[in-house]
Design an enzyme around this catalytic site. Structure first.
Site, PDB file in Angstrom:
ATOM      1  N   GLU A  18      53.120 130.527  68.132  1.00 55.45           N
ATOM      2  CA  GLU A  18      52.254 129.356  68.353  1.00 55.45           C
ATOM      3  C   GLU A  18      52.989 128.302  68.272  1.00 55.45           C
ATOM      4  O   GLU A  18      53.058 127.584  67.442  1.00 55.45           O
ATOM      5  CB  GLU A  18      51.032 129.461  67.566  1.00 55.45           C
ATOM      6  CG  GLU A  18      49.990 128.539  68.172  1.00 55.45           C
ATOM      7  CD  GLU A  18      48.991 127.951  67.182  1.00 55.45           C
ATOM      8  OE1 GLU A  18      47.844 127.190  67.592  1.00 55.45           O
ATOM      9  OE2 GLU A  18      48.667 128.905  66.100  1.00 55.45           O
ATOM     10  N   LYS A  56      50.768 131.952  71.580  1.00 54.12           N
ATOM     11  CA  LYS A  56      49.665 130.989  71.678  1.00 54.12           C
ATOM     12  C   LYS A  56      50.010 129.767  72.115  1.00 54.12           C
ATOM     13  O   LYS A  56      50.804 129.359  71.379  1.00 54.12           O
ATOM     14  CB  LYS A  56      48.837 131.378  70.265  1.00 54.12           C
ATOM     15  CG  LYS A  56      47.545 130.321  70.336  1.00 54.12           C
ATOM     16  CD  LYS A  56      46.909 130.592  69.001  1.00 54.12           C
ATOM     17  CE  LYS A  56      45.537 129.667  68.914  1.00 54.12           C
ATOM     18  NZ  LYS A  56      44.625 130.013  67.679  1.00 54.12           N
TER      19      LYS A  56
END
Length: 295
Positions: free
Chosen positions: A176, A213
């Site tokens: 992420e 993400k």
């Protein structure tokens, strides 16, 4: 690795619920839920209250595999139980939802327009416990605030280096590298970020699987090519501070990108709500996020 869970995350319809506020963000999460700091006097009492909040969310009828593919947990939540079962087991066995674990220890200070992850001491031991508790994958967050090529390279290299360690332990890492939605050069940061992600994907061993993400991109469908990479199980989007309505609207224009929302999921929920109102509010949010994710 649980192949049934892998297939569900890779091909299933729905989204991933982020229930992983931890450490310094826990008081804010509780306050937004209507629990003031005078309700607890130490960390144990605070984490007990946040587990009660998460348990209430998870046990809501609409929090179900019909809409939700996975849920990201905080370490403290992983170690606690719901109705006598460890949280991850309850999610999978009772709800059909794949459990993930947040493993990062927060962000380092801003340097070169980015915040890399702080060191993660004891990561191998944490990953071992996660496997023992039937966790499927992990999540770790960095932040990009400026379109600084060197800073973005450092973020992505660190994420993939730790990601390979996580995969070697038997878990699927969610990488992420968040781009700040308020960044003045967000679109340029996303271009640099995608280039660095592609470089890292190109040198991964053939069998390595990861998830990404990412912030909802400025240019619609900008990450579509990443979804086609054989290493990438799924690309999910964070809400990044957008309201639920705005995040859903932006998500709808990005085919194949599914939500992994935290604040946008719990928006409107309150400790003081009756169960009927709580369940109805969450059901409405889940339905809206689900529809945006499958658009």
């Amino acid at each position: 690795m649980n192949t049934k869970q892998l297939d569900r995350i890779h091909t299933g319809k729905g989204f991933i619920a982020a229930l992983d506020q931890s450490g310094g963000s826990t008081p804010k999460a509780l306050l937004e839920y209507g629990v003031k700091e005078n309700r607890y006097s130490n960390d144990e009492e605070m984490f007990e209250l946040v587990h009660e909040m998460r348990t209430r969310i998870i046990k809501t009828p609409a929090f179900d595999s019909e809409y939700i593919l996975g849920a990201i947990l905080f370490e403290n939540t992983m170690d606690r139980s719901i109705d006598g079962q460890l949280t991850a087991d309850y999610l999978w066995e009772k709800k059909g939802i794949v459990p993930f674990l947040k493993v990062d220890q927060g962000l380092a200070a801003l340097d070169g327009g980015v915040q890399v992850m702080k060191p993660i001491p004891g990561l191998d031991d944490l990953l071992k416990r996660a496997v023992e508790r039937n966790i499927f994958g992990t999540k770790m967050r960095s932040v990009i605030k400026e379109a600084n090529p060197e800073g973005i390279r450092k973020v992505v290299e660190q994420q993939f280096e730790v990601g390979k360690q996580i995969f070697a332990a038997g878990l699927v890492p969610i990488i992420e590298p968040e781009v700040d939605i308020n960044s003045a050069d967000k679109a340029e940061s996303e271009k640099l970020l995608k280039e660095e992600i592609k470089k890292q994907l190109s040198v991964l061993d053939k069998d390595v699987k990861i998830m990404l993400k990412l912030s909802i991109p400025t240019v619609n469908n900008f990450y579509s090519d990443l979804m086609e990479d054989p290493h990438v199980v799924r690309v999910v989007a964070l809400s990044g501070g957008y309201s639920q309505k705005d995040a859903n609207e932006k998500l709808k224009h990005n085919h194949g990108l599914i939500a992994s929302f935290s604040r946008a999921l719990s928006q409107g929920l309150s400790d003081g709500q009756t169960n009927e109102d709580f369940n109805a509010t969450l059901a409405e949010s889940i339905q809206a996020i689900y529809e945006a994710s499958i658009a």
